[in-house]
Design a protein around this motif. Structure first.
Motif, PDB file in Angstrom:
ATOM      1  N   ALA A 107       0.832  -1.202   0.000  1.00 46.16           N
ATOM      2  CA  ALA A 107       0.000   0.000   0.000  1.00 46.16           C
ATOM      3  C   ALA A 107       0.867   1.254   0.000  1.00 46.16           C
ATOM      4  CB  ALA A 107      -0.928   0.003   1.216  1.00 46.16           C
ATOM      5  N   TYR A 108       2.080   1.135   0.543  1.00 43.06           N
ATOM      6  CA  TYR A 108       3.018   2.262   0.502  1.00 43.06           C
ATOM      7  C   TYR A 108       3.605   2.412  -0.897  1.00 43.06           C
ATOM      8  CZ  TYR A 108       7.253   4.982   0.975  1.00 43.06           C
ATOM      9  OH  TYR A 108       8.239   5.916   0.773  1.00 43.06           O
ATOM     10  N   ASP A 109       4.104   1.309  -1.468  1.00 37.20           N
ATOM     11  CA  ASP A 109       4.682   1.369  -2.812  1.00 37.20           C
ATOM     12  C   ASP A 109       4.717  -0.032  -3.421  1.00 37.20           C
ATOM     13  OD1 ASP A 109       6.124   1.693  -5.138  1.00 37.20           O
ATOM     14  OD2 ASP A 109       7.607   3.038  -4.266  1.00 37.20           O
TER      15      ASP A 109
ATOM     16  N   GLU B 268       6.767  12.752   4.798  1.00 39.65           N
ATOM     17  CA  GLU B 268       6.301  12.995   6.160  1.00 39.65           C
ATOM     18  C   GLU B 268       4.796  12.802   6.304  1.00 39.65           C
ATOM     19  OE1 GLU B 268       6.659  16.334   9.730  1.00 39.65           O
ATOM     20  OE2 GLU B 268       7.358  16.801   7.710  1.00 39.65           O
ATOM     21  N   GLU B 269       4.028  13.246   5.298  1.00 41.76           N
ATOM     22  CA  GLU B 269       2.575  13.123   5.421  1.00 41.76           C
ATOM     23  C   GLU B 269       2.137  11.656   5.433  1.00 41.76           C
ATOM     24  OE1 GLU B 269       3.500  13.810   1.002  1.00 41.76           O
ATOM     25  OE2 GLU B 269       4.189  14.564   2.960  1.00 41.76           O
ATOM     26  N   LYS B 270       2.844  10.806   4.672  1.00 44.95           N
ATOM     27  CA  LYS B 270       2.538   9.374   4.684  1.00 44.95           C
ATOM     28  C   LYS B 270       2.905   8.759   6.031  1.00 44.95           C
ATOM     29  CE  LYS B 270       2.977   8.257  -0.271  1.00 44.95           C
ATOM     30  NZ  LYS B 270       1.750   7.472  -0.442  1.00 44.95           N
ATOM     31  N   SER B 271       4.059   9.156   6.537  1.00 47.86           N
ATOM     32  CA  SER B 271       4.523   8.628   7.818  1.00 47.86           C
ATOM     33  C   SER B 271       3.569   8.998   8.951  1.00 47.86           C
ATOM     34  CB  SER B 271       5.932   9.164   8.107  1.00 47.86           C
ATOM     35  OG  SER B 271       6.430   8.663   9.325  1.00 47.86           O
ATOM     36  N   LYS B 272       3.121  10.242   8.961  1.00 43.62           N
ATOM     37  CA  LYS B 272       2.210  10.690  10.021  1.00 43.62           C
ATOM     38  C   LYS B 272       0.852  10.002   9.913  1.00 43.62           C
ATOM     39  CE  LYS B 272       4.191  15.210  11.128  1.00 43.62           C
ATOM     40  NZ  LYS B 272       4.559  14.740  12.490  1.00 43.62           N
ATOM     41  N   ALA B 273       0.360   9.848   8.687  1.00 43.03           N
ATOM     42  CA  ALA B 273      -0.927   9.171   8.499  1.00 43.03           C
ATOM     43  C   ALA B 273      -0.852   7.736   9.014  1.00 43.03           C
ATOM     44  CB  ALA B 273      -1.320   9.193   7.027  1.00 43.03           C
ATOM     45  N   CYS B 274       0.248   7.066   8.703  1.00 40.79           N
ATOM     46  CA  CYS B 274       0.416   5.687   9.142  1.00 40.79           C
ATOM     47  C   CYS B 274       0.531   5.607  10.662  1.00 40.79           C
ATOM     48  CB  CYS B 274       1.644   5.075   8.477  1.00 40.79           C
ATOM     49  SG  CYS B 274       1.853   3.318   8.821  1.00 40.79           S
ATOM     50  N   SER B 275       1.239   6.559  11.258  1.00 41.84           N
ATOM     51  CA  SER B 275       1.395   6.537  12.715  1.00 41.84           C
ATOM     52  C   SER B 275       0.051   6.707  13.414  1.00 41.84           C
ATOM     53  CB  SER B 275       2.381   7.620  13.170  1.00 41.84           C
ATOM     54  OG  SER B 275       1.828   8.912  13.049  1.00 41.84           O
ATOM     55  N   ARG B 276      -0.826   7.528  12.841  1.00 45.05           N
ATOM     56  CA  ARG B 276      -2.160   7.693  13.428  1.00 45.05           C
ATOM     57  C   ARG B 276      -2.948   6.387  13.341  1.00 45.05           C
ATOM     58  NH1 ARG B 276      -1.736  12.773  10.724  1.00 45.05           N
ATOM     59  NH2 ARG B 276      -2.910  11.969   8.936  1.00 45.05           N
ATOM     60  N   PHE B 277      -2.795   5.696  12.228  1.00 43.81           N
ATOM     61  CA  PHE B 277      -3.463   4.406  12.048  1.00 43.81           C
ATOM     62  C   PHE B 277      -2.977   3.402  13.094  1.00 43.81           C
ATOM     63  CE2 PHE B 277      -3.135   0.138  10.105  1.00 43.81           C
ATOM     64  CZ  PHE B 277      -4.482  -0.133   9.892  1.00 43.81           C
ATOM     65  N   LEU B 278      -1.667   3.323  13.285  1.00 49.70           N
ATOM     66  CA  LEU B 278      -1.091   2.361  14.221  1.00 49.70           C
ATOM     67  C   LEU B 278      -1.428   2.701  15.668  1.00 49.70           C
ATOM     68  CD1 LEU B 278       2.470   2.116  12.613  1.00 49.70           C
ATOM     69  CD2 LEU B 278       0.626   0.437  12.386  1.00 49.70           C
TER      70      LEU B 278
ATOM     71  N   LYS C 266      -9.160  -0.527   1.414  1.00 50.71           N
ATOM     72  CA  LYS C 266      -8.825   0.771   0.801  1.00 50.71           C
ATOM     73  C   LYS C 266      -9.360   1.932   1.630  1.00 50.71           C
ATOM     74  CE  LYS C 266     -10.694  -0.306  -3.190  1.00 50.71           C
ATOM     75  NZ  LYS C 266     -10.991  -1.743  -2.957  1.00 50.71           N
ATOM     76  N   THR C 267     -10.455   1.699   2.368  1.00 58.22           N
ATOM     77  CA  THR C 267     -11.050   2.781   3.153  1.00 58.22           C
ATOM     78  C   THR C 267     -10.244   3.098   4.412  1.00 58.22           C
ATOM     79  OG1 THR C 267     -12.491   1.270   4.407  1.00 58.22           O
ATOM     80  CG2 THR C 267     -13.354   2.155   2.334  1.00 58.22           C
ATOM     81  N   ALA C 268      -9.266   2.263   4.736  1.00 58.49           N
ATOM     82  CA  ALA C 268      -8.435   2.523   5.921  1.00 58.49           C
ATOM     83  C   ALA C 268      -7.457   3.672   5.671  1.00 58.49           C
ATOM     84  CB  ALA C 268      -7.669   1.266   6.325  1.00 58.49           C
ATOM     85  N   ARG C 269      -7.093   3.880   4.412  1.00 52.53           N
ATOM     86  CA  ARG C 269      -6.175   4.971   4.040  1.00 52.53           C
ATOM     87  C   ARG C 269      -4.971   5.014   4.990  1.00 52.53           C
ATOM     88  NH1 ARG C 269      -7.923   8.587   0.474  1.00 52.53           N
ATOM     89  NH2 ARG C 269      -6.618  10.229   1.383  1.00 52.53           N
ATOM     90  N   VAL C 270      -4.312   3.882   5.101  1.00 52.92           N
ATOM     91  CA  VAL C 270      -3.216   3.732   6.058  1.00 52.92           C
ATOM     92  C   VAL C 270      -2.099   4.747   5.830  1.00 52.92           C
ATOM     93  CG1 VAL C 270      -1.388   2.162   6.820  1.00 52.92           C
ATOM     94  CG2 VAL C 270      -3.710   1.307   6.468  1.00 52.92           C
ATOM     95  N   TRP C 271      -1.792   4.999   4.573  1.00 56.82           N
ATOM     96  CA  TRP C 271      -0.697   5.929   4.245  1.00 56.82           C
ATOM     97  C   TRP C 271      -1.230   7.302   3.820  1.00 56.82           C
ATOM     98  CZ3 TRP C 271       3.992   4.432   5.703  1.00 56.82           C
ATOM     99  CH2 TRP C 271       4.236   3.061   5.850  1.00 56.82           C
ATOM    100  N   GLY C 272      -2.480   7.570   4.137  1.00 56.04           N
ATOM    101  CA  GLY C 272      -3.056   8.876   3.831  1.00 56.04           C
ATOM    102  C   GLY C 272      -3.773   8.916   2.489  1.00 56.04           C
TER     103      GLY C 272
END
Length: 346
Positions: free
Chosen positions: A32-34, A122-132, A340-346
């Motif tokens: 999902a990241y790449d 950074e925006e991907k990293s922060k989005a993922c951290s909120r998910f975790l 897909k609705t989880a938007r793990v990486w934003g």
């Protein structure tokens, strides 16, 4: 079965605040990241370009990008040669190819990997951290079957509170009276903080090495980034803890022969509350994970402290159909949600 979305999962977490919600991550988390880096296709393309005659022959004959399938074929072929008392040289050649494939797969993960933590936007990293963080805040654990550094990077870069991977340092001159600045501390060793551990790499991961006497975790040292340090150890013939066996039983056997992996697996077996999966497809080589989930669910017995439900993220109609077909393998309530609705990486 009804296809839910991740909002339904969030609502369930909010509604059941006394229940721990655990997270199980599979390769789909990294894809999902790449997908150009972490897909089986990318790994397969890397390995096919290596200068290894036997691997080239094998990959040409076994038409799949799934390395677990290839390894299973090699193991079966080796067993058949032995059973029919075939050529010993051929069996050694097959076994050597299997070993080379496993090390090549690890080299591929390392080579295709982003070079350092700040290559992740950074925006991907922060989005993922909120998910975790949502799962850790519920009192749950994070279980990963991925080998790469993405999870580790996100947790460290965003200083996600209360994440513990069980590692710590030990004072190496405890019997000497020395001022703090002269104390000698070990490298990061797993076990010191395992009682508080809530992040588990069930199949191992790039930073973890088994020295024979301890499990250590490689780290950034102020001179080289983490991946460079891992590469340096691999160049010396040291390889990270890395489960690559073919079927579920072989994976479980590998896990049971390593103290760290066993500890991670047993914690999955003892999970209570609910489990959410993302990027994990529960294929035919994942029976050991289903077995762990059913142990956690106490095999459906009517007892209080157990795993009550699982929320499985799916990406496609075929994924959904697959889970519906194997639903009866799980001894707890099964929900399906659109990953897909989880938007793990934003």
């Amino acid at each position: 079965m009804k296809l839910e979305n991740f909002k339904d999962v969030r609502d369930s977490i909010e509604k059941n605040q006394s229940r721990a919600f655990h997270l199980l991550l599979g390769n789909g988390f990294s894809m999902a990241y790449d997908p150009n880096i972490f897909s089986y296709n990318a790994l397969h393309d890397f390995v096919t370009k290596l200068d290894d005659k036997d691997l080239s022959i094998i990959l040409d004959v076994i038409k799949t990008q799934n390395f677990e399938v290839i390894m299973q074929h090699l193991d079966n072929f080796s067993a058949l040669i032995a059973a029919f008392e075939g050529d010993l040289g051929l069996r050694k050649r097959v076994d050597k190819a299997s070993v080379n494939l496993k090390s090549s797969l690890l080299n591929a993960v390392k080579a295709l990997h982003p070079e350092h933590v700040f290559e992740v936007p950074e925006e991907k990293s922060k989005a993922c951290s909120r998910f975790l963080k949502r799962f850790l805040d519920s009192g749950g654990n994070i279980f990963s079957t991925n080998y790469d550094l993405l999870l580790y990077w996100v947790l460290m870069r965003n200083s996600v509170v209360n994440h513990v991977d069980g590692c710590g340092r030990e004072l190496e001159n405890p019997d000497e009276f020395v001022p703090p600045e002269e104390q000698e501390w070990s490298e990061l060793i797993w076990g010191k903080n395992r009682d508080a551990q809530n992040v588990f790499y069930v199949h191992g991961a790039l930073p973890f090495f088994d020295t024979g006497t301890a499990v250590t975790k490689e780290e950034y040292d102020g001179y080289n980034n983490l991946l460079e340090n891992i590469s340096g150890r691999m160049a010396k013939g040291e390889y990270p803890i890395f489960v690559t066996a073919g079927d579920g039983q072989q994976k479980l056997s590998h896990i049971k022969h390593n103290e760290y992996l066993t500890f991670c697996y047993e914690n999955l077996c003892n999970a209570e509350g609910s489990l959410v999966t993302f990027g994990f497809n529960f294929g035919k080589y994942d029976e050991h994970i289903i077995k762990a989930i059913n142990r956690a669910a106490k095999h459906g017995r009517k007892v209080k402290d157990k795993l009550w439900s699982i929320y499985i993220g799916v990406y496609s109609d075929s994924d959904k159909e697959h889970i519906e077909q194997i639903e009866d393998k799980f001894k707890c309530k099964v929900h399906i949600f659109d990953a897909k609705t989880a938007r793990v990486w934003g």
